[in-house]
Design a protein around this motif. Structure first.
Motif, PDB file in Angstrom:
ATOM      1  N   PHE B 135       4.125   3.497 -10.041  1.00 32.85           N
ATOM      2  CA  PHE B 135       2.805   2.872 -10.094  1.00 32.85           C
ATOM      3  C   PHE B 135       1.790   3.831 -10.702  1.00 32.85           C
ATOM      4  CE2 PHE B 135       3.115  -0.562  -6.559  1.00 32.85           C
ATOM      5  CZ  PHE B 135       4.066  -1.206  -7.325  1.00 32.85           C
ATOM      6  N   ARG B 136       1.709   3.795 -12.046  1.00 34.05           N
ATOM      7  CA  ARG B 136       0.737   4.637 -12.754  1.00 34.05           C
ATOM      8  C   ARG B 136      -0.070   3.733 -13.669  1.00 34.05           C
ATOM      9  NH1 ARG B 136       3.114   7.696  -9.998  1.00 34.05           N
ATOM     10  NH2 ARG B 136       3.986   9.750 -10.425  1.00 34.05           N
ATOM     11  N   ALA B 137      -1.392   3.864 -13.599  1.00 34.52           N
ATOM     12  CA  ALA B 137      -2.242   3.007 -14.415  1.00 34.52           C
ATOM     13  C   ALA B 137      -2.277   3.503 -15.852  1.00 34.52           C
ATOM     14  CB  ALA B 137      -3.638   2.969 -13.825  1.00 34.52           C
ATOM     15  N   LYS B 138      -1.130   3.357 -16.541  1.00 36.69           N
ATOM     16  CA  LYS B 138      -1.044   3.875 -17.907  1.00 36.69           C
ATOM     17  C   LYS B 138      -1.725   2.940 -18.886  1.00 36.69           C
ATOM     18  CE  LYS B 138       3.336   6.070 -17.096  1.00 36.69           C
ATOM     19  NZ  LYS B 138       4.691   5.539 -17.002  1.00 36.69           N
ATOM     20  N   ASN B 139      -1.633   1.650 -18.643  1.00 41.81           N
ATOM     21  CA  ASN B 139      -2.299   0.686 -19.523  1.00 41.81           C
ATOM     22  C   ASN B 139      -2.780  -0.490 -18.686  1.00 41.81           C
ATOM     23  OD1 ASN B 139      -0.006  -0.899 -18.975  1.00 41.81           O
ATOM     24  ND2 ASN B 139       1.082   0.056 -20.689  1.00 41.81           N
ATOM     25  N   MET B 140      -3.342  -1.477 -19.348  1.00 41.21           N
ATOM     26  CA  MET B 140      -3.937  -2.615 -18.648  1.00 41.21           C
ATOM     27  C   MET B 140      -2.924  -3.281 -17.716  1.00 41.21           C
ATOM     28  SD  MET B 140      -6.705  -4.445 -18.390  1.00 41.21           S
ATOM     29  CE  MET B 140      -7.240  -6.066 -17.920  1.00 41.21           C
ATOM     30  N   ALA B 141      -1.732  -3.600 -18.267  1.00 44.66           N
ATOM     31  CA  ALA B 141      -0.743  -4.332 -17.468  1.00 44.66           C
ATOM     32  C   ALA B 141      -0.340  -3.514 -16.248  1.00 44.66           C
ATOM     33  CB  ALA B 141       0.475  -4.654 -18.328  1.00 44.66           C
ATOM     34  N   ALA B 142      -0.057  -2.225 -16.471  1.00 44.60           N
ATOM     35  CA  ALA B 142       0.368  -1.383 -15.347  1.00 44.60           C
ATOM     36  C   ALA B 142      -0.751  -1.236 -14.337  1.00 44.60           C
ATOM     37  CB  ALA B 142       0.807  -0.019 -15.865  1.00 44.60           C
ATOM     38  N   GLY B 143      -1.990  -1.163 -14.848  1.00 46.74           N
ATOM     39  CA  GLY B 143      -3.132  -1.048 -13.954  1.00 46.74           C
ATOM     40  C   GLY B 143      -3.272  -2.272 -13.068  1.00 46.74           C
ATOM     41  N   LEU B 144      -3.087  -3.456 -13.671  1.00 43.43           N
ATOM     42  CA  LEU B 144      -3.179  -4.691 -12.884  1.00 43.43           C
ATOM     43  C   LEU B 144      -2.097  -4.717 -11.809  1.00 43.43           C
ATOM     44  CD1 LEU B 144      -3.922  -7.272 -15.706  1.00 43.43           C
ATOM     45  CD2 LEU B 144      -5.436  -6.654 -13.827  1.00 43.43           C
TER      46      LEU B 144
ATOM     47  N   ALA D 259       2.322   3.112   7.628  1.00 43.01           N
ATOM     48  CA  ALA D 259       3.191   3.283   6.462  1.00 43.01           C
ATOM     49  C   ALA D 259       2.517   2.764   5.198  1.00 43.01           C
ATOM     50  CB  ALA D 259       4.513   2.566   6.698  1.00 43.01           C
ATOM     51  N   HIS D 260       1.804   1.648   5.309  1.00 39.07           N
ATOM     52  CA  HIS D 260       1.117   1.129   4.121  1.00 39.07           C
ATOM     53  C   HIS D 260       0.090   2.133   3.612  1.00 39.07           C
ATOM     54  CE1 HIS D 260       1.979  -3.440   4.172  1.00 39.07           C
ATOM     55  NE2 HIS D 260       3.026  -2.743   4.544  1.00 39.07           N
ATOM     56  N   ILE D 261      -0.669   2.709   4.550  1.00 34.11           N
ATOM     57  CA  ILE D 261      -1.688   3.688   4.131  1.00 34.11           C
ATOM     58  C   ILE D 261      -1.026   4.865   3.449  1.00 34.11           C
ATOM     59  CG2 ILE D 261      -3.469   5.257   4.988  1.00 34.11           C
ATOM     60  CD1 ILE D 261      -4.560   2.792   5.821  1.00 34.11           C
ATOM     61  N   ILE D 262       0.088   5.322   4.017  1.00 30.90           N
ATOM     62  CA  ILE D 262       0.792   6.462   3.424  1.00 30.90           C
ATOM     63  C   ILE D 262       1.221   6.125   1.998  1.00 30.90           C
ATOM     64  CG2 ILE D 262       2.890   7.855   3.554  1.00 30.90           C
ATOM     65  CD1 ILE D 262       1.180   8.679   5.751  1.00 30.90           C
ATOM     66  N   ILE D 263       1.808   4.947   1.827  1.00 26.33           N
ATOM     67  CA  ILE D 263       2.280   4.585   0.490  1.00 26.33           C
ATOM     68  C   ILE D 263       1.092   4.487  -0.470  1.00 26.33           C
ATOM     69  CG2 ILE D 263       3.393   2.802  -0.892  1.00 26.33           C
ATOM     70  CD1 ILE D 263       5.133   2.183   1.481  1.00 26.33           C
ATOM     71  N   ILE D 264      -0.005   3.872  -0.003  1.00 26.71           N
ATOM     72  CA  ILE D 264      -1.177   3.742  -0.871  1.00 26.71           C
ATOM     73  C   ILE D 264      -1.689   5.129  -1.252  1.00 26.71           C
ATOM     74  CG2 ILE D 264      -3.586   2.993  -0.937  1.00 26.71           C
ATOM     75  CD1 ILE D 264      -2.704   0.600   0.790  1.00 26.71           C
ATOM     76  N   LEU D 265      -1.736   6.028  -0.281  1.00 24.63           N
ATOM     77  CA  LEU D 265      -2.214   7.384  -0.585  1.00 24.63           C
ATOM     78  C   LEU D 265      -1.286   8.064  -1.579  1.00 24.63           C
ATOM     79  CD1 LEU D 265      -3.458   8.658   2.891  1.00 24.63           C
ATOM     80  CD2 LEU D 265      -4.801   7.892   0.931  1.00 24.63           C
ATOM     81  N   LEU D 266       0.015   7.891  -1.381  1.00 26.16           N
ATOM     82  CA  LEU D 266       0.977   8.495  -2.312  1.00 26.16           C
ATOM     83  C   LEU D 266       0.730   7.979  -3.724  1.00 26.16           C
ATOM     84  CD1 LEU D 266       4.346   8.386  -0.327  1.00 26.16           C
ATOM     85  CD2 LEU D 266       3.108  10.416  -1.072  1.00 26.16           C
ATOM     86  N   VAL D 267       0.587   6.657  -3.846  1.00 26.71           N
ATOM     87  CA  VAL D 267       0.404   6.062  -5.168  1.00 26.71           C
ATOM     88  C   VAL D 267      -0.904   6.534  -5.782  1.00 26.71           C
ATOM     89  CG1 VAL D 267      -0.041   3.877  -6.337  1.00 26.71           C
ATOM     90  CG2 VAL D 267       1.821   4.045  -4.695  1.00 26.71           C
ATOM     91  N   LEU D 268      -1.981   6.486  -4.992  1.00 27.07           N
ATOM     92  CA  LEU D 268      -3.265   6.911  -5.535  1.00 27.07           C
ATOM     93  C   LEU D 268      -3.231   8.384  -5.897  1.00 27.07           C
ATOM     94  CD1 LEU D 268      -5.831   4.981  -3.322  1.00 27.07           C
ATOM     95  CD2 LEU D 268      -4.930   4.414  -5.574  1.00 27.07           C
ATOM     96  N   GLY D 269      -2.601   9.182  -5.039  1.00 28.29           N
ATOM     97  CA  GLY D 269      -2.491  10.609  -5.324  1.00 28.29           C
ATOM     98  C   GLY D 269      -1.785  10.855  -6.646  1.00 28.29           C
ATOM     99  N   ALA D 270      -0.699  10.150  -6.838  1.00 30.83           N
ATOM    100  CA  ALA D 270       0.062  10.310  -8.075  1.00 30.83           C
ATOM    101  C   ALA D 270      -0.791   9.923  -9.273  1.00 30.83           C
ATOM    102  CB  ALA D 270       1.319   9.455  -8.017  1.00 30.83           C
ATOM    103  N   ASN D 271      -1.614   8.882  -9.118  1.00 29.93           N
ATOM    104  CA  ASN D 271      -2.471   8.456 -10.222  1.00 29.93           C
ATOM    105  C   ASN D 271      -3.556   9.470 -10.521  1.00 29.93           C
ATOM    106  OD1 ASN D 271      -2.088   5.655 -11.514  1.00 29.93           O
ATOM    107  ND2 ASN D 271      -1.453   5.420  -9.387  1.00 29.93           N
TER     108      ASN D 271
END
Lengths: 535, 221, 279, 285
Positions: B135-144, D259-271
């Motif tokens: 889950f990386r917001a690389k482009n519009m589709a991925a961001g959505l 668990a949901h919060i953890i996953i959300i934090l992981l995803v946001l962190g990665a971003n």
């Protein structure tokens, strides 16, 4: 002042009584209504006179589109409907029965549900349907068939007379009947008396009792069939109907020259569900389009299909696997050979095997269904032969690994981890195995291309695979690669269907929105075309 | 050729047309026919399941007999299957009273239930790691994709109501956004897919009825 | 020893270390189980069997999770045992819930002669067809099973056409074209641009338009007869965006489901095996 | 693209770290139990209200189409529904397409019956207060058969008792005789039930599904083909809340939140990491 108050209060109490009456068994209704005083009675008479529907509007006819069960009685809604009235439909077997008082009554309380517009399948969508009341009458529900009683020795003998039981079976049944536990007056919560009684029986007696229970079930079934036949006879007879209005226990009948009007009707077994006409037309039209395009595709093989992203990736992935000297994995998921995506994926497999044979890389096909395995073997072998390398084909590489979802996952995952394929194709029907496989595959570093129409699983493929053929893209890809007329043609047919749906969607919303603004435009035809009905 | 190909296709067409036509006929006999055919299919389906049991048993027996790689593990399949069948048959013939231990039930309760639930629950880890990795917001589709996933994930747990009440002063604020995603864009897509699937399934049925599609017959001849 | 360890001494050592750790874990597991479940000191046989069962179930659960670290012999045993038990259960239930009540009992346990006649009348054909299906197992006579397939697949295909038209096409189409009208006619009378107006009137109208655009663009994305250029390209891009939002929503929703499965297992391990009561 | 060896090692490490974090996020909340406030979702409320408005003696057809692997999500729903039915005196008639769940369904009926006894002093008896009909093969054909002739599909119930003359099945023999049809499904059976069952008979339909297929039900819900549904453990928790009998569903909600919060934090962190890298121009990767 007082009178007008009564006019307001009375209907309210009546409403409450009706509501109560609806909750109580029919017999108790009379007990709930109080006798009206004289002044109230006169007002009621006036109200009743207002409430009586126009005599000409009363009609009775066969309920259309059914198997001869129901009759419809309809009448016009009075222009000025007073509060608190109930309509009553009196049903009798013959006109004469009304005089003798031998009739049954079905009540209809006025509500939007009682209006004809609530049953568009019978009355359409026009505004006129809002001015009609109707009652659906099932004679068998009114004049119910006689209920067969519990099994008694006499009834057993009757069954024997009809030839259902042979004399020896009758004797056996009568003997077993005596073993039945007698209903005990007190019940203890821990063990039921029946269970206790049965403990005392010898095994032979127990067996007889069990046999008797099976017999009883069989005879009950025969009883049921008998009742069904009786219901059919009751329903198919002609009936007479009178309509009246009721207010607080007083009834006024729809009359002409002081004589109550009687209408007659008979339920008929219909032969076509006219409400499903739109379904029939659409089904047939769409089928015709599909068949026609398949014929076209057979004659003109070059039917156009747009390019699909991910198709070039197939060749690229095989090339890369060859470069790295790693095998190519292919799985069909959990579908049997009759599943649409499996059929499509078999076409793609053929292409992949051909390419792999050209590049001299190995293909591993793993299956969950024995028949799919057999078909896959044929396909891979043929592809190798076409590529001019029949000797490279090894039947062990196309194999059944398990036939249960999760053990299949474990087996395929195990192989992925051990053999480290260069490319993984996941094409077919997938369930929860989708992510289990693709995530393991991703950990091996292989290029993954997935294709499925199992929409619930697409999000997982989209996130874990390099390319995903979504839904019909899989069919399109397989048609594109194989140029198979049956796939090409039916794909084109589906496109025609989709175009039709898109047009209906856009036009439908525009028309319905416009119709909401314009008064009196009911769009009856469009609703009839689109409304799904089972009548 | 007639017996092996033409006649089966004729049966397909005849029986399929009957099934189709009877859906539009309200006559009671037509209902009887549908009901009777459905019971036939159920019985045939019962035999079909037997086919599955047989082929899997056969596969593992062959593995053990030919001593294929990993055949030792197949012995456990055999132990499990035979054990269950033996205890089940014992229960059927001799009968197990309520107070006795039914080994068949025991096997089901303490082997099949935990194994099935556990393998399935491994997906919890996989779902998390897949989300984390991709889950990386690389482009519009991925961001959505990312945005919708995060909002729905958050909107479906009770804590979001507390956060909503704290941040937006409306406990339902985040839930409403999540619901709107489910009710509008998600519904639109699912409806579009449903219409597409519907058309594809009908097209498939038409091909089967007219004998254009015959892969299911299997075999070359 | 797994095949992928050739003669690499490093991986052989690692393999033995791993096996040792596995054995150690097994001992720890058994010790904890004996302590918490105590199968040897139960009041009756049923309680003992239950304790043993819980230990087995907990062991299998943990073994299955060990796959997350790496494939191992215990996992393979557990997995194959599971396959076997599931197979045995299936075999028994094909008999108990399908063939016995539908075939065996009506015929062999018919209470009377006339009941037997009725049963034979209704069951003979499907039984014969059922046996035809079994010929699939034979190479030589496999073609006979085609009649059974023909019957089943023809019937299913014929039934599918009107029912799918009804449920998937007509019902969905009708639901898709009516709401805008409903949103306007049923809108509450609220001042424009107020909070209630946004929720009650603007929301549903915009939502309906979103549904329309989404459905049409998704349908167009799966339209293969024309090349997606210019306008078509834009529409199909919108289709992809909608697809992605929906996939994201599905993914988010699914995370919940998959986690529930794990929560269920954790509850089992802590509550039933370790007997730690939850607060 | 991916695959250099270093990347794979990092990938494996990250994966295992995520696993550990998730395991902890699920285990730790087990030991805490703060009060969780949440409002039941509208889809669930309509199912609850439908059953709550029924009269004692009304029958509900319940298809439990799942097996032990989906126990965690669907078993709490089954329990909540059965308890509700027993509380109201509504008679659940249980059928299934998935034989592997039968043992579970029997257990659910027994447990709910015990609860009814202890909570409301009601004695629940099979064949009178509920009917567990069991499994029959045939998928859609079973539905086609039930749509017209339930007792023909099930001559005997799961306990080998004849269905004809059974008290719990009095007055019902086809799908339209039921007040409601509920399918608890781990697979695609909801759509079968709609297409071949309730759309034809006009019986109101509700469903409970695993979370993965819940989003797919919205078109059916919005078109009125279904009166409501429960999605995943949250659906079960909502129902338990409405019924005021907290059980596994509500108990799992804290772990779910964590668990949901953890996953959300992981995803946001990665971003954030990704964007930071982009901004500050990291040359590697």
């Amino acid at each position: 002042m007082r009178k007008s108050a009564a006019v307001i209060v009375k209907p309210l109490t009546t409403l409450a009584v009706i509501a109560l009456a609806a909750m109580l068994p029919a017999g108790r209704v009379a007990a709930q209504t109080r006798p009206a005083t004289t002044t109230q009675a006169t007002t009621q008479r006036a109200i009743l006179a207002e409430a009586i529907p126009v005599a000409e509007s009363l009609r009775a006819f066969d309920l259309p589109n059914d198997g001869g069960k129901g009759i419809i009685v309809q009448w016009a809604k009075p222009a000025d409907e007073p509060n608190g009235v109930t309509y009553i439909v009196q049903i009798a077997r013959t006109k004469a029965d009304f005089q003798a008082g031998k009739f049954e009554t079905q009540e209809v309380s006025p509500s939007p549900k009682a209006l004809a517009s609530a049953k568009p399948a019978y009355f359409g969508y026009s505004d006129d349907a809002n001015k009609l009341y109707y009652a659906e009458i099932v004679p068998a529900a009114v004049f119910g068939p006689a209920k067969p009683g519990p099994l008694t020795p006499e009834r057993l003998k009757k069954f024997a007379d009809k030839g259902v039981l042979t004399p020896s079976e009758l004797d056996r049944a009568l003997a077993a009947m005596k073993l039945l536990p007698q209903p005990a007056p007190t019940t203890k919560p821990t063990t039921s008396p029946a269970a206790k009684e049965q403990h005392k029986l010898t095994p032979a007696q127990q067996a007889e009792l069990e046999w008797y229970q099976v017999l009883a079930a069989y005879l009950t079934k025969l009883d049921g069939e008998h009742v069904d036949a009786e219901i059919d006879t009751i329903n198919s007879a002609p009936y007479s109907f009178r309509l009246g209005v009721k207010l607080d226990g007083q009834v006024a009948l729809v009359s002409h020259d002081g004589e109550p009007i009687v209408v007659e009707a008979q339920a008929v077994v219909n032969l076509f569900k006219w409400g499903k006409l739109n379904n029939l037309i659409l089904s047939l039209a769409f089928s015709a389009v599909v068949v026609a395009f398949i014929q076209v595709a057979k004659r003109k093989p070059g039917l156009f299909i747009r390019k699909i992203a991910g198709l070039e990736a197939i060749d690229e992935a095989i090339g890369r696997a060859t470069e790295m000297d790693r095998p190519v994995f292919f799985t069909h998921g959990s579908g049997s050979v009759t599943a649409l995506p499996v059929i499509a994926s078999l076409n793609i497999l053929s292409r992949i095997a051909y390419r792999a044979a050209e590049h001299d890389s190995r293909v591993r096909v793993m299956n969950q269904d024995p028949i799919t395995t057999a078909v896959s073997q044929e396909i891979v072998q043929q592809a190798y032969t076409e590529a001019g390398r029949p000797d490279a084909y090894n039947p062990d590489e196309v194999s059944l690994v398990a036939s249960d979802q999760f053990s299949y996952v474990a087996a395929v995952s195990g192989r992925m981890v051990r053999e480290e394929p260069g490319a993984i194709f996941l094409m077919g029907t997938f369930g929860a195995d989708s992510l289990l496989l693709s995530e393991t595959g991703a950990s091996t570093g292989a290029i993954q291309i997935a294709g499925t129409d199992s929409y619930t699983q697409l999000p997982f493929f989209v996130t874990t695979c390099d390319y995903t053929l979504m839904g019909e893209e899989l069919y399109a890809a397989s048609a594109y690669l194989s140029r198979e007329p049956r796939l090409l043609g039916s794909l084109r047919g589906q496109d025609v269907g989709k175009a039709f749906i898109m047009i209906v969607l856009v036009l439908g919303i525009i028309l319905f929105t416009a119709a909401a603004a314009v008064k009196g435009w009911d769009l009856d035809w469009l609703r009839r075309l689109l409304e799904a009905s089972n009548a | 050729m007639f017996l092996k190909r033409t006649l089966p296709l004729l049966i397909v067409f005849t029986i399929g047309s009957l099934a189709f036509v009877h859906d539009f006929i309200p006559h009671p006999l037509s209902g009887e026919f549908r009901s009777e055919m459905a019971s036939w299919m159920m019985i045939i389906g019962g035999f079909g399941m037997f086919l599955g049991v047989y082929s899997l048993m056969h596969m593992h027996i062959t593995r053990i007999r030919q001593k294929m790689a990993g055949w030792g593990y197949s012995v456990f399949v055999f132990i499990g299957a035979v054990g269950m069948i033996a205890t089940g048959v014992y229960g059927d013939i001799v009968g197990v009273s309520k107070d006795d231990i039914d080994l068949f039930d025991w096997g089901y309760k303490y082997i099949q239930v935990p194994c099935g639930a556990t393998i399935f629950s491994i997906l919890a880890f996989f779902v998390a790691s897949a989300a984390f990795r991709t889950f990386r917001a690389k482009n519009m589709a991925a961001g959505l994709l990312l945005g919708a996933a995060v909002i729905v994930m958050f909107g479906r747990v009770p804590i979001c109501e507390a956060v909503g009440g704290w941040v937006f002063n409306d406990r339902q604020a985040i839930v409403n956004v999540a619901n709107a995603i489910m009710n509008y864009p998600n519904l639109a897509v699912k409806r579009g897919l449903l219409l597409g699937i519907g058309l594809a399934a009908i097209a498939q049925s038409v091909r089967v009825l007219f004998g254009v599609e015959r892969t299911y017959l299997g075999g070359a001849d | 020893m797994p095949d992928d360890l050739q003669d690499n001494p490093k991986s052989i050592i690692r393999h033995y270390v791993e096996m040792g750790v596995l054995a150690l874990l097994l001992v720890v597991f058994l010790a904890v189980s004996l302590w918490r479940q105590d199968p040897l000191h139960q009041k009756d046989a049923a309680a003992t069997m239950k304790a043993i069962g819980l230990i087995l179930a907990a062991g299998l659960t943990l073994t299955m999770y060990s796959f997350l670290y790496r494939d191992n012999p215990l996992f393979k045993i557990a997995e194959n045992l599971y396959v076997g038990v599931a197979l045995g259960y299936m075999a028994m239930f094909v008999w108990r819930q399908a063939l016995r009540p539908m075939v065996y009992e009506p015929i062999f346990h018919a209470p009377t002669w006339s009941a037997l006649q009725t049963a034979l009348l209704h069951k003979t054909v499907p039984i014969i067809v059922g046996f035809m299906l079994l010929t699939r197992l034979s190479r030589k006579h496999g073609w006979i099973s085609r009649y059974a397939y023909a019957l089943m697949i023809g019937w299913a295909a014929g039934l599918a056409i009107p029912n799918i038209t009804n449920t998937y096409i007509l019902k969905q189409l009708y639901a898709a074209v009516t709401p805008l009208q409903q949103a306007i006619t049923s809108a509450p009378n609220t001042p424009a641009f107020s909070y209630d107006w946004f929720v009650g009137t603007a929301g549903p109208v915009v939502g309906t338009l979103v549904i329309l655009i989404g459905t049409v663009s998704v349908l167009f994305y799966f339209f293969f007869s024309v090349e997606h250029k210019k306008v078509g390209r834009a529409v199909s891009t919108v289709g992809i965006w909608f697809l992605m939002v929906s996939f994201g929503a599905s993914f988010g929703y699914t995370v919940m489901g998959r986690l529930s499965l794990l929560i269920g297992r954790v509850q089992f391990l802590l509550d039933e095996w370790l007997k730690i009561p939850s607060t | 693209m991916r695959t250099p060896e270093i990347n794979r090692k990092r990938f494996e490490l990250a994966r295992r770290c995520v696993y550990v974090v998730i395991a902890l996020a699920v285990i730790i909340p087990y030991f805490f139990n703060p009060k969780q406030e949440f409002k039941p979702m509208a889809e669930v409320v309509s199912v609850y209200e439908k059953i709550d408005a029924m009269k004692p003696g009304d029958q509900v057809l319940m298809a439990f189409d799942y097996d032990p692997s989906s126990e965690a999500e669907l078993y709490p729903m089954s329990m909540a529904l059965l308890r509700h039915c027993f509380k109201k005196g509504v008679i659940p008639v249980i059928v299934t397409h998935w034989f592997a769940g039968l043992g579970l369904f029997e257990k659910a009926c027994n447990e709910a019956a015990e609860d009814a006894n202890s909570m409301w002093g009601k004695k629940i008896v099979s064949g009178r207060d509920y009917a567990l009909l069991g499994f029959r093969p045939g998928w859609t054909d079973l539905i086609v058969k039930i749509e017209r002739d339930l007792k023909g599909a099930y001559e005997t119930d799961y306990f080998k008792q004849p269905t004809r003359g059974m008290k719990a099945l009095e007055g019902v023999n086809s799908l339209e005789d039921f007040e409601l049809m509920i399918d608890l499904a781990a697979g695609a059976t909801v759509e079968f039930w709609i297409a071949y069952g309730t759309d034809k008979s006009g019986t109101p339909m509700a469903a409970g599904t695993t979370a993965v297929s819940a989003p797919d039900l919205y078109p059916f819900y919005k078109s009125g083909q279904m009166i409501g549904f429960m999605g995943g453990l949250r659906g079960a928790a909502d129902y338990e809340k409405l019924l005021k009998i907290p059980d596994r569903g509500e108990r799992g909600m804290l772990a779910q939140s964590a668990a949901h919060i953890i996953i959300i934090l992981l995803v946001l962190g990665a971003n954030v990491h990704m964007f930071a890298k982009r901004l500050f121009g990291n040359k590697r990767d």
